[in-house]
Design a protein around this motif. Structure first.
Motif, PDB file in Angstrom:
ATOM      1  N   SER A 237       0.821  -1.214   0.000  1.00 56.21           N
ATOM      2  CA  SER A 237       0.000   0.000   0.000  1.00 56.21           C
ATOM      3  C   SER A 237       0.851   1.260   0.000  1.00 56.21           C
ATOM      4  O   SER A 237       0.566   2.215  -0.740  1.00 56.21           O
ATOM      5  N   ALA A 238       1.910   1.275   0.822  1.00 58.80           N
ATOM      6  CA  ALA A 238       2.764   2.470   0.904  1.00 58.80           C
ATOM      7  C   ALA A 238       3.413   2.774  -0.436  1.00 58.80           C
ATOM      8  O   ALA A 238       3.508   3.943  -0.845  1.00 58.80           O
ATOM      9  N   GLU A 239       3.854   1.726  -1.147  1.00 64.53           N
ATOM     10  CA  GLU A 239       4.500   1.922  -2.437  1.00 64.53           C
ATOM     11  C   GLU A 239       3.504   2.436  -3.483  1.00 64.53           C
ATOM     12  O   GLU A 239       3.827   3.318  -4.281  1.00 64.53           O
ATOM     13  N   ILE A 240       2.275   1.885  -3.464  1.00 62.31           N
ATOM     14  CA  ILE A 240       1.256   2.334  -4.416  1.00 62.31           C
ATOM     15  C   ILE A 240       0.910   3.804  -4.166  1.00 62.31           C
ATOM     16  O   ILE A 240       0.750   4.593  -5.099  1.00 62.31           O
ATOM     17  N   ARG A 241       0.799   4.179  -2.883  1.00 60.09           N
ATOM     18  CA  ARG A 241       0.497   5.577  -2.551  1.00 60.09           C
ATOM     19  C   ARG A 241       1.616   6.496  -3.026  1.00 60.09           C
ATOM     20  O   ARG A 241       1.371   7.615  -3.484  1.00 60.09           O
ATOM     21  N   LYS A 242       2.869   6.028  -2.930  1.00 59.32           N
ATOM     22  CA  LYS A 242       3.993   6.837  -3.413  1.00 59.32           C
ATOM     23  C   LYS A 242       3.924   7.038  -4.922  1.00 59.32           C
ATOM     24  O   LYS A 242       4.206   8.135  -5.431  1.00 59.32           O
ATOM     25  N   ILE A 243       3.566   5.982  -5.646  1.00 61.98           N
ATOM     26  CA  ILE A 243       3.444   6.102  -7.103  1.00 61.98           C
ATOM     27  C   ILE A 243       2.380   7.140  -7.459  1.00 61.98           C
ATOM     28  O   ILE A 243       2.575   7.982  -8.347  1.00 61.98           O
ATOM     29  N   ALA A 244       1.254   7.094  -6.741  1.00 61.96           N
ATOM     30  CA  ALA A 244       0.185   8.070  -6.993  1.00 61.96           C
ATOM     31  C   ALA A 244       0.666   9.486  -6.706  1.00 61.96           C
ATOM     32  O   ALA A 244       0.370  10.425  -7.461  1.00 61.96           O
ATOM     33  N   LEU A 245       1.423   9.667  -5.630  1.00 60.27           N
ATOM     34  CA  LEU A 245       1.951  10.987  -5.299  1.00 60.27           C
ATOM     35  C   LEU A 245       2.942  11.465  -6.361  1.00 60.27           C
ATOM     36  O   LEU A 245       2.970  12.646  -6.722  1.00 60.27           O
ATOM     37  N   VAL A 246       3.764  10.537  -6.850  1.00 60.95           N
ATOM     38  CA  VAL A 246       4.729  10.874  -7.906  1.00 60.95           C
ATOM     39  C   VAL A 246       3.987  11.392  -9.141  1.00 60.95           C
ATOM     40  O   VAL A 246       4.373  12.401  -9.749  1.00 60.95           O
ATOM     41  N   ILE A 247       2.897  10.736  -9.504  1.00 59.14           N
ATOM     42  CA  ILE A 247       2.130  11.131 -10.691  1.00 59.14           C
ATOM     43  C   ILE A 247       1.570  12.541 -10.540  1.00 59.14           C
ATOM     44  O   ILE A 247       1.721  13.393 -11.419  1.00 59.14           O
ATOM     45  N   ILE A 248       0.947  12.829  -9.403  1.00 60.43           N
ATOM     46  CA  ILE A 248       0.309  14.144  -9.250  1.00 60.43           C
ATOM     47  C   ILE A 248       1.337  15.245  -9.022  1.00 60.43           C
ATOM     48  O   ILE A 248       1.157  16.377  -9.469  1.00 60.43           O
ATOM     49  N   LEU A 249       2.451  14.943  -8.374  1.00 61.30           N
ATOM     50  CA  LEU A 249       3.488  15.963  -8.183  1.00 61.30           C
ATOM     51  C   LEU A 249       4.173  16.306  -9.510  1.00 61.30           C
ATOM     52  O   LEU A 249       4.496  17.472  -9.766  1.00 61.30           O
ATOM     53  N   THR A 250       4.387  15.299 -10.349  1.00 58.25           N
ATOM     54  CA  THR A 250       4.971  15.571 -11.673  1.00 58.25           C
ATOM     55  C   THR A 250       4.032  16.424 -12.495  1.00 58.25           C
ATOM     56  O   THR A 250       4.448  17.400 -13.147  1.00 58.25           O
ATOM     57  N   ARG A 251       2.757  16.081 -12.470  1.00 56.18           N
ATOM     58  CA  ARG A 251       1.770  16.868 -13.216  1.00 56.18           C
ATOM     59  C   ARG A 251       1.721  18.295 -12.679  1.00 56.18           C
ATOM     60  O   ARG A 251       1.588  19.257 -13.447  1.00 56.18           O
ATOM     61  N   ALA A 252       1.829  18.442 -11.360  1.00 54.02           N
ATOM     62  CA  ALA A 252       1.837  19.781 -10.766  1.00 54.02           C
ATOM     63  C   ALA A 252       3.028  20.589 -11.275  1.00 54.02           C
ATOM     64  O   ALA A 252       2.890  21.767 -11.632  1.00 54.02           O
ATOM     65  N   GLY A 253       4.205  19.956 -11.328  1.00 56.06           N
ATOM     66  CA  GLY A 253       5.393  20.647 -11.811  1.00 56.06           C
ATOM     67  C   GLY A 253       5.281  21.041 -13.272  1.00 56.06           C
ATOM     68  O   GLY A 253       5.675  22.145 -13.676  1.00 56.06           O
ATOM     69  N   LEU A 254       4.704  20.153 -14.082  1.00 54.29           N
ATOM     70  CA  LEU A 254       4.553  20.435 -15.504  1.00 54.29           C
ATOM     71  C   LEU A 254       3.619  21.617 -15.767  1.00 54.29           C
ATOM     72  O   LEU A 254       3.727  22.297 -16.785  1.00 54.29           O
ATOM     73  N   GLY A 255       2.702  21.861 -14.826  1.00 53.49           N
ATOM     74  CA  GLY A 255       1.756  22.955 -15.013  1.00 53.49           C
ATOM     75  C   GLY A 255       2.053  24.185 -14.178  1.00 53.49           C
ATOM     76  O   GLY A 255       1.308  25.165 -14.225  1.00 53.49           O
ATOM     77  N   LEU A 256       3.143  24.158 -13.415  1.00 51.02           N
ATOM     78  CA  LEU A 256       3.432  25.239 -12.464  1.00 51.02           C
ATOM     79  C   LEU A 256       4.234  26.355 -13.125  1.00 51.02           C
ATOM     80  O   LEU A 256       5.354  26.147 -13.588  1.00 51.02           O
ATOM     81  N   ASP A 257       3.651  27.544 -13.134  1.00 50.22           N
ATOM     82  CA  ASP A 257       4.325  28.727 -13.664  1.00 50.22           C
ATOM     83  C   ASP A 257       4.972  29.473 -12.500  1.00 50.22           C
ATOM     84  O   ASP A 257       4.283  30.026 -11.641  1.00 50.22           O
TER      85      ASP A 257
END
Length: 404
Positions: A53-73
């Motif tokens: 569970s901890a690893e799956i939650r980390k993968i989900a966080l990685v996905i949303i943090l990367t998307r946040a960075g890609l859209g962050l001005d």
């Protein structure tokens, strides 16, 4: 495990949709799904998926943090200046100090035990906050003022700061004393995370330009490198480390700085990944919630959590002094900075596992903080952002009409 995966997705999406139809945050339905299906509910989820569970939650966080960075001005964030830096530390510090006092006076803990409890509950949840700030940036609410950028940056650094303090207090309770390197590691890990992330993002742009890969393959490469950053951080045994989560977000920022069009396309791809990742993240956070613990502390724990949130809001208010934000914008930032979830789920049970006398109380308050603040914080953001923040599309259209 296949049955568990199917149930997580089907039931999680169904209850999320039901909550959305009732004008409630979809994550509330996903949290309820985890509680019902998990080891403290009907015990339907397989132990094998709970074990990772901890690893799956980390993968989900990685996905949303990367998307946040890609859209962050970052231009909006640079305009804010001093408040952006203060948001990384001051609200968490105020909440931690508040819980230290409250835990000692109300819950009967020692000062050090109360400080440990404060370190557990003081972290804001990127799992709740980040996707909502990404949504604000997509819909262009408050972006001209730099509001989602401010909250995004603060939430990412906030967790690093609090986890280092938690490790320090844990060592003190074990009799290991205070390490000066632990406190030096806070700014160093943040700075190294930013540097590593930017270099990785710039390097990926150069690589993608020459490789001829399709955007889907580019996303897979970027995702794998992000996971390697998480593994590298976990593998480090040195006193000085780097923040993988900050590095992951800044890798997206690095890509955006060098190729904004590419960042937009990759962000859209990550958005599709997030549809499934969000369900897994919140269902598995819900599965970690032990409702049975709540009866041990009860009303006092609820009072302690809300009083600590008042301290946090005071900290946010101090950060925003002498800024251009309106009263409603300040209130929105204060509310958006309250949700707890992933950090509390990850570290809330450690004091109990280590045999600390305060372990039961810390775990109970951590669980209760998730149950109360995650849905309430998400609901507050979803309910208010269209009313309290200006839409940059509308402002731009109005200005264009006035000129014509």
């Amino acid at each position: 495990m296949l049955l568990s995966i199917a149930l997580i997705l089907l039931v999680g999406m169904a209850l999320g949709r039901l909550c959305r139809g009732l004008k409630l945050p979809a994550l509330l339905g996903m949290l309820i799904t985890g509680i019902l299906l998990g080891p403290y509910g009907f015990i339907i989820l397989d132990d094998s998926i709970l074990g990772i569970s901890a690893e799956i939650r980390k993968i989900a966080l990685v996905i949303i943090l990367t998307r946040a960075g890609l859209g962050l001005d970052l231009s909006g964030l640079k305009k804010i200046g001093r408040p952006a830096a203060l948001m990384c530390f001051l609200p968490a510090t105020c909440e931690l100090l508040g819980m230290t006092i409250i835990g000692h006076c109300l819950l009967g803990l020692s000062i050090l035990e109360s400080a440990l409890l404060g370190a557990v509950v003081a972290a804001v949840s990127p799992a709740v906050v980040v996707p909502r700030m990404v949504k604000l940036m997509d819909e262009q609410y408050g972006t001209k003022q730099g509001i989602p950028q401010l909250i995004l940056a603060g939430a990412s650094v906030d967790d690093v700061y609090v986890i280092v303090l938690f490790s320090t207090f844990t060592g003190m309770l074990q009799g290991n004393g205070v390490s000066a390197l632990s406190f030096i590691n806070i700014p160093v890990s943040i700075a190294l995370g930013i540097l590593i992330g930017l270099v990785l993002g710039w390097g990926l742009v150069l690589f993608f330009r020459k490789s001829g890969l399709r955007d889907t393959a580019k996303v897979l490469v970027m995702l794998c490198l992000s996971l390697l950053l998480v593994v590298a951080e976990d593998s480090l045994t040195t006193a000085i480390t780097f923040s993988a989560l900050i590095a992951i977000m800044f890798s997206g920022i690095g890509v955006r700085q060098k190729n904004e069009a590419l960042a937009g396309r990759l962000s859209a791809k990550y958005g599709k990944l997030w549809v499934a990742a969000e369900v897994f993240l919140f269902v598995l956070v819900g599965a970690s919630v032990n409702i049975g613990y709540l009866t041990h502390v009860g009303v006092k724990a609820v009072i302690a959590i809300f009083l600590a949130l008042v301290f946090r809001m005071v900290g946010v208010c101090l950060c925003l002094m002498r800024t251009h934000f309106t009263k409603l914008e300040r209130l929105f930032i204060m509310l958006a900075y309250t949700p707890k979830a992933t950090v509390q789920a990850a570290i809330g049970g450690i004091p109990l596992a280590l045999g600390f006398a305060c372990g039961d109380t810390v775990l109970t308050v951590a669980v209760l903080a998730i149950v109360i603040t995650a849905p309430l914080g998400a609901f507050a953001i979803d309910l208010t952002y269209r009313k309290w923040l200006s839409c940059d599309r509308t402002v731009a259209a109005s200005e264009a009409g006035a000129v014509s």
